[in-house]
Design an enzyme around this catalytic site. Structure first.
Site, PDB file in Angstrom:
ATOM      1  CB  ILE A   1       0.809   1.166   1.570  1.00 54.51           C
ATOM      2  CG1 ILE A   1       0.625   2.188   0.439  1.00 54.51           C
ATOM      3  CG2 ILE A   1       0.668   1.885   2.898  1.00 54.51           C
ATOM      4  CD1 ILE A   1      -0.779   2.864   0.473  1.00 54.51           C
ATOM      5  CB  SER A   2       6.020   2.158  -0.879  1.00 57.96           C
ATOM      6  OG  SER A   2       6.245   0.831  -1.263  1.00 57.96           O
TER       7      SER A   2
END
Ligand code: SAH
Length: 232
Positions: free
Chosen positions: A77-78
């Site tokens: 997940i960024s």
């Protein structure tokens, strides 16, 4: 008696509170606004979406840290700032239909869904497509549609899109995605070969022509193709 009801009311309210509200506020202030993202709709969405519910349970205490996190299947997940930056750079509006490639946890899709009319998102890893779909349903995001498949071809049935956000590092801009971008629309996509650094590009369509702007160096997980992932 009224004093007791009032006390009970406050106790229940306290117990029901999202314990991460203050962390999100701090994340927006220190990681996002401080670095120059000022789009109000984006900041509001980042304050709203419970990021800790998009990461594995053991990582919930660090969900609001200034870094990407693993979400299983070798994917990530960024970092919150990157999610906010990519959201703001396409200038999302309430009436927008947006395409996302790389659903992952579903977090970027949820942030977009807080702002725009509808989000179509494609994920090539089946387990992730399924778990993100379930998560988004549980969190009652009714304006997001998740599809399992290779996002290279886009999603023709729902085109044209007002904006396209690609969250995996591609070697080139997939031509079908540019075709499915509406006139005047904006696409943000990390581009670079496996061996070189990736650049986050802003791609716009004016009179059918492509204009590219290099925004910043980034590091995303690779954009894979259907054949490769079947061989794994
Ligand atoms: N947007 C996600 C993070 C994405 S990580 C989030 O908010 O959590 C990038 C994702 O892109 C990974 O889950 C990866 O499996 C997916 N991906 C890579 N190549 C793809 C392709 N061709 N089509 C669709 N998804 C792809």
């Amino acid at each position: 008696m009224p004093a007791l009801s009032l006390l009970l009311f406050w106790i229940i309210r306290f117990l029901c509170q999202d314990p991460y509200v203050a962390e999100r506020e701090k994340m927006v202030r220190e990681q996002i606004r401080a670095r120059g993202v000022h789009d109000e709709a984006t900041l509001r969405a980042m304050r709203e979406v419970p990021r800790h519910l998009f990461v594995p349970e053991s990582l919930q205490p660090v969900a609001y840290g200034d870094y990407p996190l693993p979400i299983g299947q070798g994917q990530t997940i960024s970092q919150p700032y990157i999610v906010a930056y990519m959201t703001a750079v396409v200038e999302p509006q309430a009436n927008f239909r947006v395409l996302e490639i790389g659903t992952g946890s579903g977090y970027q899709a949820a942030v977009l869904a807080e702002i725009v009319d509808s989000v179509y998102t494609i994920e090539i890893v089946k387990e992730l497509a399924e778990s993100a779909g379930e998560r988004l349903q549980r969190l009652q995001y009714r304006n997001i549609v998740v599809k399992y498949g290779d996002g290279y071809a886009g999603w023709r049935e729902h085109a044209p899109f007002d904006a396209i956000i690609v969250t995996a590092g591609a070697e080139e801009i997939p031509p079908p995605l540019f075709e499915q971008l509406r006139e005047g629309g904006k696409m943000v996509i990390p581009v670079g070969s496996v061996h070189t650094a990736q650049s986050l590009l802003l791609v716009t369509k004016k009179n059918g022509k492509m204009t590219k702007t290099n925004l910043m160096p980034v590091r995303f997980v690779p954009f894979t193709r259907e054949k490769e992932s079947k061989n794994e």
